[in-house]
Design an enzyme around this catalytic site. Sequence first.
Site, PDB file in Angstrom:
ATOM      1  N   SER A 561     -72.324  26.587  -2.691  1.00  0.00           N
ATOM      2  CA  SER A 561     -71.389  25.669  -2.056  1.00  0.00           C
ATOM      3  C   SER A 561     -72.169  24.490  -1.483  1.00  0.00           C
ATOM      4  O   SER A 561     -72.827  23.776  -2.227  1.00  0.00           O
ATOM      5  CB  SER A 561     -70.582  26.417  -0.988  1.00  0.00           C
ATOM      6  OG  SER A 561     -69.520  25.645  -0.510  1.00  0.00           O
ATOM      7  N   HIS A 676     -63.944  30.858  -4.777  1.00  0.00           N
ATOM      8  CA  HIS A 676     -65.153  30.219  -4.275  1.00  0.00           C
ATOM      9  C   HIS A 676     -66.317  31.191  -4.174  1.00  0.00           C
ATOM     10  O   HIS A 676     -67.468  30.774  -4.109  1.00  0.00           O
ATOM     11  CB  HIS A 676     -64.874  29.578  -2.915  1.00  0.00           C
ATOM     12  CG  HIS A 676     -65.971  28.660  -2.460  1.00  0.00           C
ATOM     13  ND1 HIS A 676     -66.517  27.687  -3.273  1.00  0.00           N
ATOM     14  CD2 HIS A 676     -66.653  28.582  -1.289  1.00  0.00           C
ATOM     15  CE1 HIS A 676     -67.458  27.032  -2.606  1.00  0.00           C
ATOM     16  NE2 HIS A 676     -67.556  27.564  -1.411  1.00  0.00           N
TER      17      HIS A 676
END
Length: 702
Positions: A561, A676
């Site tokens: 991320s 994610h």
Amino acid sequence: MPNLLRPALLAASLLVGALPMTQALAADDPYTWMEEIEGARALDWARAENARSLPRLQQDARYAGLYEQARAIATAPDRIPGVAFAGGDRLRDFWQDATHVRGLWRETDLAGYRSGAPAWRTILDVDALAKAEGANWVFAGADCLEPDARLCLVSLSDGGKDAVTVREFDAREGRFVEGGFRLPEGKHRFDWIDRDTLLVVTALSPSESTVSGYPFIARLLKRGQTLAQAREVFRGERRDGGYGVSGQVFRDAAGRVEAVVLDRPIDTFSSEHHLLLGDRTVKLGLPLRSTVQALSAGRLVVSLEADWPETGMKAGDLVDFDLAAVSRAPQALRPDLVLRPTESQSVEQVATTRDRLVIGLLDNVRGRVLSLRRTATGWTSETLPLPADSTLTVTSASKDSNRLMVGASAYLSPTSQWLADAADGSTDRLRGLPPRFDASNMVVEQNWAVSKDGTRIPYSVVRRKDAPMDGSNPTLLYAYGGFLVSQTPAYAATPGKLWVEKGGIYVVANIRGGGEFGPRWHNAGLKLDRMRVYDDFFAVSEDLVRRGYTSQRRLGIMGGSNGGLLMGVALTKRPELYNAVVIQVPLFDMIRYTQIGAGASWVGEYGDPAVPAEREMLMSYSPYQNLKAGQPYPTVFIETSTKDDRVHPAHARKAAARLKALGYEYIYYENIDGGHAAAANLNERAVRQALEYTYLMQRLMD
């Protein structure tokens, strides 16, 4: 992104003047078609890349063993259940194992749990639900109405997306409520007001979402109403940054609502705070860089992420206000100090029990849990007797008693679970994780590197005691460096088994941008100061080589991320330092990031490419724009998920496509599910980990 998981208004130029700029960027970028998240062309490309890359790793003789070891750790039946209080002596847990890879939501009682042989009652079998409905459901949590926690709002994600479908569920009967509350797929915020009323922040149309895709209108939804019939009580604006309007409902031990606070984020870290009073809201006179954390003993508890000069309060302070005074004069707030951390400390958690305020404190990246009691003269505090030199995490706090569940973890010490009483100070060890790797010949060291501006940066090294200090050790360095997220010691089950046991060294860096030393540590790396974060990472990398732990030939790095962005910057800025780079679900195109996925919500962290000075800084390090021919880039491993609706997979896709166009070798893996986390269930997580460590062994051990 963290909570990711709230501070500057999206510049007017982003809204008014952005169109020509984005059109120009799109014209210059041959890969904008990859930004269609599930476009046929993009998915065909991803499948072809998987078919090209995966055999390179999965046909390695080590892959099957690494997968089995990772899967055994992920699905081990002797893991510690993540139990949470659910009213009275009931405990609930969401459990996944080899048989239930999607998971069971289940319940037991405290006495049975303490005995070590709990009788679990299944509330919801997500594997069975997914099979019955032909859906790729991922359990995304349940919000239950206190105090009895019978009626719950269950969130279900398609393949791990942030967007969820919400259904009302009767936890006692084990069934969805016929004709009950239901929200279609979306990035909702919601909470119970009472059994027949919800506070819901959702978008009824695209015009009710911010530019980053989050809802900004709060409504009160009555049982039997449609969302369109719900009464609006608050709205932000479409141009708002951050993660959209959200609400907190504070209750007493009996479940009665004491206060409702609505937050309107102006950007990633700045929010207005509003108090709901009946049918109207009033704005609170709090600084934008603050967070309402709790309500305890009639006091509204707030953390400060920046100085509040007119009151003498500092960034990092925890302050409070009398709720009755707040309601009478919401703009004339005068804070009282609850806690001021030292330079080495940071407030990590704030929780409440029936009679106590509980604070999770970091001190030099080690945890303490404080129990505070309100008296006539202020707060008194005691430290609960819990394991030292560990990360301590309050995993659940009971509202109808003073009990806490606390997890304790360190790199080489298996995680333990503790029952604590915040009132009498007692603690009781409930569970201990069995060792997942042989740590008898391992050691943990904390060292400090010196960054470019002279700041000392701590990092932890996990290694075998007999590791030679001659630069020959395969070494994996992990870091994040953003969003006030701290990297604290955690039991190294997977890296310990799959890496350190096999002769590698595992390193975690506490670079700026995180929250290890409070808001000052985070604020030091925002926007125009972003290069400090990367300089810190390079300093740790160089220090590992200088001390003889490793060498460029044996040094690999990993991050996801925001940490994936860090990996991209390391690749393009200092490729000569590394021989392996694992880039997980990354940000990569920092010039178009505000136009991709939820990117506009992070302007407070990185800056706005529509603002010239901030664009110049972004252009200086944006990995996508800084990839060049003729550089000593190692073969990188890029991984993402099609279902990631937070950090869009286009970042990873475009990174791989540009590397290919420039003639570089790379490995690419796109999980078609996974969200994610790039893994929608335990088996997928094991696949991802086995791929990563196979790659690292090929690059650093062979």
